[in-house]
Design an enzyme around this catalytic site. Structure first.
Site, short mmCIF file in Angstrom:
data_model
loop_
_atom_site.label_atom_id
_atom_site.label_comp_id
_atom_site.label_asym_id
_atom_site.label_seq_id
_atom_site.Cartn_x
_atom_site.Cartn_y
_atom_site.Cartn_z
N LYS A 52 83.98 -41.19 -44.49
CA LYS A 52 82.93 -40.68 -43.60
C LYS A 52 81.58 -40.74 -44.30
O LYS A 52 80.58 -41.13 -43.70
CB LYS A 52 83.27 -39.24 -43.17
CG LYS A 52 84.40 -39.20 -42.15
CD LYS A 52 84.99 -37.81 -41.94
CE LYS A 52 86.22 -37.89 -41.04
NZ LYS A 52 86.96 -36.63 -40.93
N GLN A 96 86.56 -30.70 -43.29
CA GLN A 96 87.75 -31.55 -43.22
C GLN A 96 89.01 -30.68 -43.11
O GLN A 96 89.21 -29.76 -43.88
CB GLN A 96 87.82 -32.44 -44.48
CG GLN A 96 88.95 -33.45 -44.45
CD GLN A 96 88.80 -34.47 -43.32
OE1 GLN A 96 87.74 -35.04 -43.11
NE2 GLN A 96 89.88 -34.68 -42.57
N ASP A 119 82.07 -32.52 -34.90
CA ASP A 119 83.49 -32.82 -34.70
C ASP A 119 83.94 -32.43 -33.29
O ASP A 119 85.01 -32.84 -32.83
CB ASP A 119 84.33 -32.03 -35.72
CG ASP A 119 85.04 -32.94 -36.71
OD1 ASP A 119 85.14 -34.15 -36.42
OD2 ASP A 119 85.48 -32.45 -37.76
#
Ligand code: NDP
Length: 301
Positions: A52, A96, A119
């Site tokens: 990412k 994460q 997200d």
């Protein structure tokens, strides 16, 4: 043989479009910024965060990585999120998953400002997209949609797969893939069925699907006899095996009956990362809009 839906190629197209938007933002004094938080030493998570970060660098998004020990207290993590919520140069915050035991995922995800939740996991953003009527409205409103389902929708649409009126079956009901992709397909006018580990006559249900999305995390679970002739098969699964990464679909035999299929790797995975970049850029565009609105109030134009 089925058409291979090339996630890498579609992701590259989207990234090329984003680069132009990001150049425009930079000319207006805004550099999109993403902060990633990695807690612990999970090797798969380390790879995801690294990918990412480098995806951001490749298209001109500023990124900063916060790596924390697995022994960190929940309160310290919440404090870091709070600091990042206030940082003006950070448009998106990504924690994460999974988090080590002892840290409550729901509490952490809801600590992220909904305005920086790139997200798309915050209750506020989930609620917004569940309430929106159509996928095109969600796009127009530039909502933060969860990255994997958002990527699947863009893959289908950019591959000219007809969603409206189709029968879609989603295998899996997780909050990050199964449920949201079912809602997005519904919002694009598919008739949707969600299956899970307690579904009876699974084969009977999956073989009705014009669009079959497999997100269960069991290698090669979807067999040829579970797939309708001419179906479009989206394989979300990432299963690490000795021979490499395989999906949830038994690729070669299923490839003989379906019309189109996504490969693993090279299908949904690259799209997921790309949609994170899309959401981060969207957030930066909102920042620019707010800046311009403030200036227009000050100077009264
Ligand atoms: P979860 O483990 O959270 O959910 C799995 C789902 O599959 C559950 O709803 C479960 O049902 C269902 N399931 C399990 N076994 C069966 C079975 N025998 N028959 C029918 N349904 C079953 O997984 P995720 O949604 O997080 O991820 C799914 C896969 O997708 C994983 O391989 C993951 O690595 C991958 N993934 C890939 C991404 C990408 O970018 N490509 C992003 C995110 C995930 P129940 O609810 O009843 O337990």
């Amino acid at each position: 043989m089925a058409e291979i839906i090339d996630g890498k190629k579609i992701a590259t197209e989207i990234k090329d479009e984003l680069k132009i938007e990001i150049e425009g933002l930079k000319r207006s004094g805004i550099t999109p910024g993403l902060a990633t938080i990695l807690v612990g030493e999970n090797p798969a998570s380390q790879v995801y965060v690294r990918n990412k970060t480098s995806a951001c660098q490749n298209i001109g998004i500023y990124s900063e990585q916060h790596t924390l020990s697995s022994k960190i207290k929940e309160g310290e993590l919440l404090e870091l999120i709070n600091e990042l919520n206030k940082k003006p140069n950070i448009d998106g915050i990504l924690v994460q998953l999974p988090l080590p035991s002892g840290i409550e995922e729901k509490k952490v995800l809801s600590a992220i400002s909904p305005d920086k939740d790139v997200d798309g996991f915050h209750y506020h953003n989930v609620g917004r997209f569940f309430c929106e009527k159509s996928y095109s409205e969600m796009k127009r409103e530039e909502l933060f949609l969860p990255c994997t389902p958002f990527g699947i929708m863009e893959m289908l649409l950019r591959s000219q797969v007809k969603i409206e009126g189709s029968e879609a079956v989603v295998l899996g009901r997780s909050n990050i893939v199964g449920k949201p992709i079912a809602m997005l397909l519904l919002s694009a006018n598919a008739t949707v069925t969600i299956c899970h580990s307690k579904t009876s006559n699974l084969k009977g249900v999956t073989s009705r699907a014009d669009i079959l999305v497999a997100a269960i995390g069991i290698p090669c679970f979807v067999k040829k006899d579970m797939v309708k002739q001419g179906a479009v098969v989206i394989d979300v699964g990432i299963n690490r095996m000795n021979e490499g990464i395989v999906g949830d679909v038994d690729f070669a035999p299923v490839n003989e009956v379906c019309r189109a299929i996504t490969p693993v790797p090279g299908g949904v995975g690259p799209m997921t990362i790309t949609m994170l970049l899309v959401n981060t850029t969207t957030s930066a565009k909102r920042r620019l809009k707010m800046k311009n609105e403030k200036l227009s109030t000050i100077f009264n134009f």
